[in-house]
Write a protein that holds these residues in place. Sequence first.
Motif, PDB file in Angstrom:
ATOM      1  N   LEU A 175     -40.895  11.772  25.233  1.00 21.11           N
ATOM      2  CA  LEU A 175     -40.408  12.443  23.783  1.00 21.11           C
ATOM      3  C   LEU A 175     -41.173  11.570  22.741  1.00 21.11           C
ATOM      4  CD1 LEU A 175     -36.872  13.270  24.097  1.00 21.11           C
ATOM      5  CD2 LEU A 175     -38.696  14.904  24.208  1.00 21.11           C
ATOM      6  N   ASN A 176     -40.937   9.876  22.808  1.00 19.59           N
ATOM      7  CA  ASN A 176     -41.767   9.364  22.140  1.00 19.59           C
ATOM      8  C   ASN A 176     -43.350   9.243  21.756  1.00 19.59           C
ATOM      9  OD1 ASN A 176     -42.703   6.110  21.762  1.00 19.59           O
ATOM     10  ND2 ASN A 176     -41.830   6.922  19.841  1.00 19.59           N
ATOM     11  N   GLN A 177     -43.832   9.305  23.112  1.00 25.96           N
ATOM     12  CA  GLN A 177     -45.273   9.299  23.178  1.00 25.96           C
ATOM     13  C   GLN A 177     -45.870  10.628  22.659  1.00 25.96           C
ATOM     14  OE1 GLN A 177     -45.731   8.361  27.347  1.00 25.96           O
ATOM     15  NE2 GLN A 177     -45.191   6.179  27.019  1.00 25.96           N
ATOM     16  N   ARG A 178     -45.234  11.846  22.743  1.00 26.40           N
ATOM     17  CA  ARG A 178     -45.710  13.105  22.587  1.00 26.40           C
ATOM     18  C   ARG A 178     -45.314  13.467  21.148  1.00 26.40           C
ATOM     19  NH1 ARG A 178     -46.525  16.262  27.681  1.00 26.40           N
ATOM     20  NH2 ARG A 178     -46.846  14.923  29.132  1.00 26.40           N
ATOM     21  N   ARG A 179     -44.602  12.457  20.535  1.00 27.79           N
ATOM     22  CA  ARG A 179     -43.960  12.960  19.112  1.00 27.79           C
ATOM     23  C   ARG A 179     -43.173  14.316  19.084  1.00 27.79           C
ATOM     24  NH1 ARG A 179     -43.903   8.401  18.490  1.00 27.79           N
ATOM     25  NH2 ARG A 179     -44.782   7.139  16.615  1.00 27.79           N
ATOM     26  N   ALA A 180     -42.579  14.648  20.212  1.00 27.34           N
ATOM     27  CA  ALA A 180     -41.987  16.187  20.427  1.00 27.34           C
ATOM     28  C   ALA A 180     -40.774  16.039  19.471  1.00 27.34           C
ATOM     29  CB  ALA A 180     -41.130  15.931  21.930  1.00 27.34           C
ATOM     30  N   LEU A 181     -40.972  17.626  18.920  1.00 24.64           N
ATOM     31  CA  LEU A 181     -39.945  18.013  17.858  1.00 24.64           C
ATOM     32  C   LEU A 181     -38.559  18.079  18.584  1.00 24.64           C
ATOM     33  CD1 LEU A 181     -39.897  19.046  14.976  1.00 24.64           C
ATOM     34  CD2 LEU A 181     -40.048  21.359  15.942  1.00 24.64           C
ATOM     35  N   ILE A 182     -37.632  17.501  17.906  1.00 23.17           N
ATOM     36  CA  ILE A 182     -36.259  17.302  18.624  1.00 23.17           C
ATOM     37  C   ILE A 182     -35.298  18.181  17.557  1.00 23.17           C
ATOM     38  CG2 ILE A 182     -34.347  15.903  19.347  1.00 23.17           C
ATOM     39  CD1 ILE A 182     -36.424  13.726  20.010  1.00 23.17           C
ATOM     40  N   SER A 183     -34.629  18.983  18.114  1.00 19.36           N
ATOM     41  CA  SER A 183     -33.294  19.567  17.123  1.00 19.36           C
ATOM     42  C   SER A 183     -32.216  19.064  17.371  1.00 19.36           C
ATOM     43  CB  SER A 183     -33.038  20.908  17.682  1.00 19.36           C
ATOM     44  OG  SER A 183     -34.434  21.738  17.248  1.00 19.36           O
ATOM     45  N   ALA A 184     -31.448  18.541  16.412  1.00 16.46           N
ATOM     46  CA  ALA A 184     -30.197  17.513  16.697  1.00 16.46           C
ATOM     47  C   ALA A 184     -29.194  18.471  15.822  1.00 16.46           C
ATOM     48  CB  ALA A 184     -30.426  16.419  15.641  1.00 16.46           C
ATOM     49  N   TYR A 185     -28.225  19.009  16.652  1.00 21.89           N
ATOM     50  CA  TYR A 185     -27.234  19.953  16.352  1.00 21.89           C
ATOM     51  C   TYR A 185     -25.977  19.001  16.212  1.00 21.89           C
ATOM     52  CZ  TYR A 185     -30.379  23.380  17.747  1.00 21.89           C
ATOM     53  OH  TYR A 185     -31.561  24.366  17.982  1.00 21.89           O
ATOM     54  N   PHE A 186     -25.257  19.305  15.132  1.00 27.70           N
ATOM     55  CA  PHE A 186     -23.768  18.910  15.011  1.00 27.70           C
ATOM     56  C   PHE A 186     -22.868  20.008  14.570  1.00 27.70           C
ATOM     57  CE2 PHE A 186     -26.201  17.826  11.321  1.00 27.70           C
ATOM     58  CZ  PHE A 186     -25.538  18.128  10.292  1.00 27.70           C
ATOM     59  N   ASP A 187     -21.700  19.726  14.173  1.00 27.64           N
ATOM     60  CA  ASP A 187     -20.541  20.550  13.834  1.00 27.64           C
ATOM     61  C   ASP A 187     -20.648  21.806  14.653  1.00 27.64           C
ATOM     62  OD1 ASP A 187     -18.760  21.859  12.197  1.00 27.64           O
ATOM     63  OD2 ASP A 187     -20.471  22.930  10.706  1.00 27.64           O
ATOM     64  N   GLU A 188     -20.714  21.341  15.827  1.00 28.98           N
ATOM     65  CA  GLU A 188     -20.466  22.428  16.981  1.00 28.98           C
ATOM     66  C   GLU A 188     -21.662  23.270  17.229  1.00 28.98           C
ATOM     67  OE1 GLU A 188     -16.610  24.360  16.165  1.00 28.98           O
ATOM     68  OE2 GLU A 188     -16.015  23.203  18.344  1.00 28.98           O
ATOM     69  N   ILE A 230     -23.550  14.332  18.247  1.00 28.49           N
ATOM     70  CA  ILE A 230     -24.770  15.056  18.049  1.00 28.49           C
ATOM     71  C   ILE A 230     -25.407  15.203  19.413  1.00 28.49           C
ATOM     72  CG2 ILE A 230     -27.117  14.937  17.040  1.00 28.49           C
ATOM     73  CD1 ILE A 230     -24.232  12.368  15.829  1.00 28.49           C
ATOM     74  N   VAL A 231     -25.806  16.656  19.577  1.00 27.83           N
ATOM     75  CA  VAL A 231     -26.462  17.094  20.751  1.00 27.83           C
ATOM     76  C   VAL A 231     -27.923  17.332  20.208  1.00 27.83           C
ATOM     77  CG1 VAL A 231     -26.795  18.824  22.471  1.00 27.83           C
ATOM     78  CG2 VAL A 231     -24.739  18.213  21.420  1.00 27.83           C
ATOM     79  N   LEU A 232     -28.823  16.480  20.950  1.00 31.43           N
ATOM     80  CA  LEU A 232     -30.291  16.706  20.922  1.00 31.43           C
ATOM     81  C   LEU A 232     -30.941  17.392  21.728  1.00 31.43           C
ATOM     82  CD1 LEU A 232     -29.078  13.425  20.075  1.00 31.43           C
ATOM     83  CD2 LEU A 232     -31.294  13.603  18.627  1.00 31.43           C
ATOM     84  N   THR A 233     -31.806  18.338  21.395  1.00 34.50           N
ATOM     85  CA  THR A 233     -32.630  19.218  22.600  1.00 34.50           C
ATOM     86  C   THR A 233     -34.024  19.213  22.216  1.00 34.50           C
ATOM     87  OG1 THR A 233     -32.654  21.336  23.576  1.00 34.50           O
ATOM     88  CG2 THR A 233     -31.922  21.454  21.135  1.00 34.50           C
ATOM     89  N   ALA A 234     -34.712  19.267  23.076  1.00 35.33           N
ATOM     90  CA  ALA A 234     -36.481  19.260  22.989  1.00 35.33           C
ATOM     91  C   ALA A 234     -36.949  19.907  24.215  1.00 35.33           C
ATOM     92  CB  ALA A 234     -36.903  17.966  22.559  1.00 35.33           C
ATOM     93  N   THR A 235     -38.355  20.085  24.051  1.00 30.88           N
ATOM     94  CA  THR A 235     -39.067  20.793  25.310  1.00 30.88           C
ATOM     95  C   THR A 235     -40.352  19.876  25.671  1.00 30.88           C
ATOM     96  OG1 THR A 235     -38.163  23.030  24.841  1.00 30.88           O
ATOM     97  CG2 THR A 235     -40.083  22.488  26.310  1.00 30.88           C
ATOM     98  N   VAL A 236     -40.487  19.451  26.772  1.00 38.38           N
ATOM     99  CA  VAL A 236     -41.634  18.551  27.175  1.00 38.38           C
ATOM    100  C   VAL A 236     -42.354  19.147  28.301  1.00 38.38           C
ATOM    101  CG1 VAL A 236     -42.519  16.436  28.044  1.00 38.38           C
ATOM    102  CG2 VAL A 236     -40.613  16.265  26.512  1.00 38.38           C
ATOM    103  N   ASP A 237     -43.433  19.657  28.370  1.00 38.38           N
ATOM    104  CA  ASP A 237     -44.144  20.477  29.618  1.00 38.38           C
ATOM    105  C   ASP A 237     -43.278  21.732  29.747  1.00 38.38           C
ATOM    106  OD1 ASP A 237     -46.285  18.539  29.266  1.00 38.38           O
ATOM    107  OD2 ASP A 237     -45.379  17.314  30.791  1.00 38.38           O
ATOM    108  N   LYS A 238     -42.690  22.464  28.714  1.00 41.31           N
ATOM    109  CA  LYS A 238     -42.141  23.620  29.228  1.00 41.31           C
ATOM    110  C   LYS A 238     -40.547  23.221  29.954  1.00 41.31           C
ATOM    111  CE  LYS A 238     -45.906  26.640  29.080  1.00 41.31           C
ATOM    112  NZ  LYS A 238     -46.762  27.625  29.745  1.00 41.31           N
ATOM    113  N   VAL A 239     -40.361  22.111  30.044  1.00 42.70           N
ATOM    114  CA  VAL A 239     -38.938  21.595  30.525  1.00 42.70           C
ATOM    115  C   VAL A 239     -37.952  21.363  29.393  1.00 42.70           C
ATOM    116  CG1 VAL A 239     -37.775  20.027  32.274  1.00 42.70           C
ATOM    117  CG2 VAL A 239     -40.190  21.009  32.593  1.00 42.70           C
ATOM    118  N   LYS A 240     -36.751  22.122  29.340  1.00 43.93           N
ATOM    119  CA  LYS A 240     -35.780  21.420  28.361  1.00 43.93           C
ATOM    120  C   LYS A 240     -35.198  20.235  28.689  1.00 43.93           C
ATOM    121  CE  LYS A 240     -32.778  24.844  27.208  1.00 43.93           C
ATOM    122  NZ  LYS A 240     -31.488  25.593  27.379  1.00 43.93           N
ATOM    123  N   VAL A 241     -34.950  19.294  27.707  1.00 45.83           N
ATOM    124  CA  VAL A 241     -34.432  18.067  27.527  1.00 45.83           C
ATOM    125  C   VAL A 241     -33.237  18.161  26.626  1.00 45.83           C
ATOM    126  CG1 VAL A 241     -34.749  15.624  27.150  1.00 45.83           C
ATOM    127  CG2 VAL A 241     -36.591  16.927  28.394  1.00 45.83           C
TER     128      VAL A 241
END
Length: 264
Positions: A42-55, A92-103
């Motif tokens: 995630l760091n090397q690719r500077r992947a966009l991460i969505s950080a969710y809170f408040d459920e 906080i729940v963080l979600t991203a996609t790397v090579d079309k794989v959800k993280v």
Amino acid sequence: MEEIETDQDVQTPLQFEIEQPEEYAQYLLHAKAEVLAILRSLNQRRALISAYFDEGRTFLLTSLLAIDGDNLILELGRDDEVNRQVLAADHIVLTATVDKVKVQFTLPRLVATRYGGRPAFGAVLPDKVLRLQRREYFRLSTPVARPVKFSSSIKRPDRSVMTIEASLLDISGGGVGLMATPALAALLPRGCVLADCKMALPDEGLLVANLCVRNKYEVTTRTGSRYVRIGCEFIALPGARMSMVQRYITRVERERKARLSGMA
């Protein structure tokens, strides 16, 4: 078709796979080396991460700036008020996609810190990461220029029937991914069965199939737009209709490769 109300002020809590360990245990990585490998990607690719809170009702867009021992450094969001809110959140729940794989991974709390002389978020290394990749079939992203429209009927709580429409994000021999508004997604819980769904496959014809909602998760584009991807599985799709799906996938993928190679 009856329009669906989309009141953005009324949002139901999102369901994240990482918070459902009984169903997604096989996709959880607990070994520190594996967790670090995913985070470094995630760091090397500077992947966009969505950080969710408040459920899941509120989110911000961030990226992983650095991994410092057992600590993470995350980029601030663009909205100062949302940045203040996320610092007050205890989960906080963080979600991203790397090579079309959800993280996905969770953090108990973010703290204010600095990185490179600028304000940033700090957090402890997560103890587990979800890496969701389970594809039995090749999944084709449907062409934007020739979208595949989806329609079906569902029953309201009062037993009346309403027609719903959506666009397909992707299709495979196992099912389809629908692009839905949060309001529409709220009407389609996991396990919901949709009968006689109609999908017009360009140059192939009308595909009619029964579908079961298997998963759904919110997607955020780089512009900040939000929609919900609803993953649906075909139920007992007859052989002739499966052949229609495979012909469509094969033809579109062949045309796509031809364009890329300059042969189209």
